[in-house]
Enzyme design. Structure first.
Site, PDB file in Angstrom:
ATOM      1  CB  SER A  54      -0.919   0.023   1.221  1.00  0.00           C
ATOM      2  OG  SER A  54      -1.684   1.218   1.230  1.00  0.00           O
TER       3      SER A  54
ATOM      4  CE  LYS B 232      -2.724  -2.750  -0.744  1.00  0.00           C
ATOM      5  NZ  LYS B 232      -3.641  -2.563  -1.865  1.00  0.00           N
TER       6      LYS B 232
ATOM      7  CG  HIS C 259      -5.176  -1.305   3.139  1.00  0.00           C
ATOM      8  ND1 HIS C 259      -5.372  -0.799   1.865  1.00  0.00           N
ATOM      9  CD2 HIS C 259      -4.285  -0.469   3.736  1.00  0.00           C
ATOM     10  CE1 HIS C 259      -4.650   0.290   1.712  1.00  0.00           C
ATOM     11  NE2 HIS C 259      -3.989   0.515   2.830  1.00  0.00           N
ATOM     12  CG  ASN C 260      -7.117  -2.200  -1.353  1.00  0.00           C
ATOM     13  OD1 ASN C 260      -6.208  -1.877  -0.594  1.00  0.00           O
ATOM     14  ND2 ASN C 260      -6.910  -2.435  -2.630  1.00  0.00           N
TER      15      ASN C 260
ATOM     16  CD  GLU D 150      -7.537   2.586  -0.913  1.00  0.00           C
ATOM     17  OE1 GLU D 150      -7.765   2.605  -2.140  1.00  0.00           O
ATOM     18  OE2 GLU D 150      -6.518   2.050  -0.432  1.00  0.00           O
TER      19      GLU D 150
END
Length: 469
Positions: free
Chosen positions: A127, A181, A184-185, A188
Site C-alpha cells: 500500500s 490488504k 485495507h482496500n 479505503e
C-alpha cells in the site's frame, strides 16, 4: 549475481525496484515488453545497481541462490502465467513474492501448488501507491515464516519508517497478507466515500467553492482527521486545470471505477457472516455512480423541494467533521472484525495491533486515529470490533448527535449518504439490545417452517401459524 529480482515494470514495479536498489541491494528486472525494460533503464535508472533482462531464463540465472523474485504484475491470470514461465528455471528453495492485489484464495492455491514443487511463496500486500513504492510503502507479507525470513531484511529496509518502527511485519500464515490488504482496500473505499459525501454536502448545501472546501479539509487534516486521504483531498480541491483555469475536480466525470478488492471484501464478509455495511455500501456507491445516463434522466423526472433554512455554517462544518470521524472509526471497526474472523477461520494467526501499526506510514489509509485504535485494542485484544470499550463508546457518543444531524440534513436536500448513514446504523444496531429480527424469524417459520428459538425457554420451535388445509 544480483540479490533480488523484480518482474513487472509498470510505475509501481519501477518505483519498488528503485527503492530496493537505493537501499543497497542489487536488482535484476524483467518485463514482458522489452521496450519497457529498455525505457526504464535509460530514463529512470541513474547510479542504482539495476540490470535489465529480456528473457526469463537470463533473468533467473542472474540471481543469487536461493532466488528471490518479486512479481508486480496484474492480479489474476497474469500472475499464474508468469509463475508458469518461471518454473522451468527455478529450483527447490527459491522464493516468489506476489506484490500485486491478488485475490486471497488465488494466493492460497498458489502457495499449495508451489509448495509441492519445493518453491516458497509469499502473498504481499503493498500500500502507498506510486510514491509509497518509491519512498517507503506499507508492506503486508503473508505465507510461511521461512519464506518471510528470506526477505525480511530487505522488506524492513524498503518499508515506510515511523516512530513505531518499519511499516512491515509478518502478517500471518497462508494468504494472510493478501487478505489484510484486501480489507485495507475495503476500509479505503469506505473512507473515500465518506469524505466524498461530506464534500457533496458542503458544495450543495453550504454552497462552498472547491477552494473553501479545500480550506476546511486542510484544517481538519491538522487535527483528529489527519490522514493521507484527507491530505490529498484538500490538494485536489485546490488543483486547477491548466487548459480551462477551472478547478479540475469540477471537470471530472462522476463515475467511480474499481478494480475488485472492495467487492471481494464485501463478498467475503457475507461469506464469513461479519457485518460490514459501510464497506459494502461504499462498493455499491461506486456501482451507482456508473449509471450516469440513468441518473441524469431520472433526476429530471423528480421535483425536489428544498427546505428554506438558515444554517450556521460553522456549526455544520463541525458536525461534518464529527460525522466523518464517526464514519472513519466504524469503517475500521468493521474491517478489523472481518480480519479477526478470517484469522480464526483460515488459521492466519494475525495480530491486529500489529496490522494497525504497519498502516501508520506509507499507506493509503494511514491516519492519526490509528494510534487511538491500537490503544483500544491493546487494552483488550478480544475487542476486535473496537466497540466494547468505554473509550470507544465515549468517542462515538460524543459525535452521535452530529452524524444524526448531518444524515438528516442530507436527506432534506435529497443528497445520498450511503456510508455516513450506514456507519450510524451499524453503531445503532450494535448498541441495540432488541432488534426486529424476531419478526423475520417468525416470517421465515410461517412460510418455510425454518423454526425459531424463544426468549423464555430453551429449545427449537415451529408453529403452524394457520391451518394448511
Amino acid at each position: 549475481m544480483n540479490e533480488i529480482g523484480l518482474i513487472g515494470l509498470a510505475v509501481m514495479g519501477q518505483n519498488l525496484a528503485l527503492n530496493i536498489a537505493r537501499k543497497g541491494y542489487s536488482v535484476s528486472v524483467f518485463n514482458r515488453t522489452s521496450e519497457k525494460t529498455k525505457e526504464f533503464l535509460e530514463e529512470r535508472v541513474k547510479n542504482e545497481k539495476i540490470e535489465g533482462y529480456h528473457d526469463i531464463k537470463s533473468f533467473v540465472e542472474s540471481l543469487k541462490k536461493p532466488r528471490k523474485i518479486i512479481l508486480m504484475v496484474k492480479a489474476g491470470k497474469p500472475v499464474d502465467d508468469v509463475i508458469q514461465e518461471l518454473l522451468p528455471y527455478l529450483e527447490k528453495g527459491d522464493l516468489i513474492i506476489d506484490g500485486g492485489n491478488s485475490y486471497f484464495k488465488d494466493t492460497s492455491r498458489r502457495i499449495k501448488e508451489l509448495k509441492e514443487k519445493g518453491i516458497l511463496y509469499l502473498g504481499m500486500g503493498v500500500s502507498g501507491g506510486e510514491a509509497g513504492a518509491l519512498h517507503g510503502p506499507s508492506l503486508m507479507p503473508g505465507g510461511s515464516i521461512e519464506a518471510y525470513e528470506m526477505v525480511k531484511d530487505v522488506l524492513l529496509k524498503i518499508a515506510a519508517q515511523t516512530e513505531s518502527g518499519p511499516c512491515c511485519t509478518y502478517v500471518g500464515n497462508d494468504s494472510a497478507g493478501h487478505f489484510v490488504k484486501m480489507v485495507h482496500n475495503g476500509i479505503e473505499y469506505a473512507i473515500m466515500q465518506a469524505i466524498s459525501e461530506v464534500y457533496d454536502i458542503m458544495r450543495k448545501i453550504l454552497k462552498f467553492s472547491p477552494e473553501e472546501i479545500g480550506d476546511v479539509f486542510e484544517r481538519w487534516n491538522n487535527g483528529e482527521l489527519n490522514s493521507f486521504l484527507m491530505e490529498i483531498s484538500f490538494k485536489i480541491m485546490r488543483y486547477k486545470d491548466e487548459e480551462t483555469g477551472k478547478h479540475l475536480v469540477d471537470l471530472i466525470l462522476d463515475e467511480a471505477e474499481q478494480k475488485g478488492t472492495g467487492k471481494w471484501t464485501s463478498q467475503t464478509a457475507l461469506d464469513l457472516g461479519i457485518p460490514t455495511p459501510s464497506l459494502s455500501l461504499a462498493v455499491e456507491a461506486r456501482s451507482l455512480s456508473f449509471f450516469k445516463e440513468d441518473r441524469v434522466k431520472l433526476s429530471g423526472k423528480v421535483k425536489k423541494t428544498y427546505p428554506d433554512v438558515k444554517l450556521d455554517k460553522e456549526k455544520v462544518i463541525k458536525d461534518l467533521e464529527n460525522a466523518l470521524l464517526f464514519s472513519v472509526f466504524t469503517s475500521f471497526s468493521q474491517g478489523l472484525w472481518l480480519i479477526h474472523e478470517a484469522s480464526k477461520t483460515f488459521e492466519y494467526n494475525i495480530d491486529l495491533p500489529e496490522v494497525l501499526r504497519i498502516w501508520k506510514g506509507g499507506c493509503i489509509i494511514r491516519a492519526k486515529i490509528l494510534d487511538f485504535l491500537r490503544e483500544i485494542l491493546n487494552e483488550n485484544k478480544e475487542n476486535v470490533n473496537l466497540l466494547d470499550s468505554d473509550k470507544s463508546i465515549s468517542f462515538l457518543m460524543d459525535k452521535l448527535d452530529s452524524i444524526r444531524y448531518v444524515t438528516n440534513l442530507a436527506k432534506e436536500f435529497y443528497i445520498p449518504t450511503l456510508v455516513l448513514s450506514s456507519s450510524l446504523d451499524y453503531f445503532l444496531s450494535m448498541v441495540e439490545g432488541n432488534l426486529p429480527a424476531n419478526l423475520i424469524q417468525a416470517q421465515r417459520d410461517f412460510f418455510g417452517a425454518h423454526t425459531y428459538r424463544r426468549i423464555d425457554k430453551e429449545g427449537i420451535f415451529h408453529t403452524e401459524w394457520e391451518p394448511i388445509d
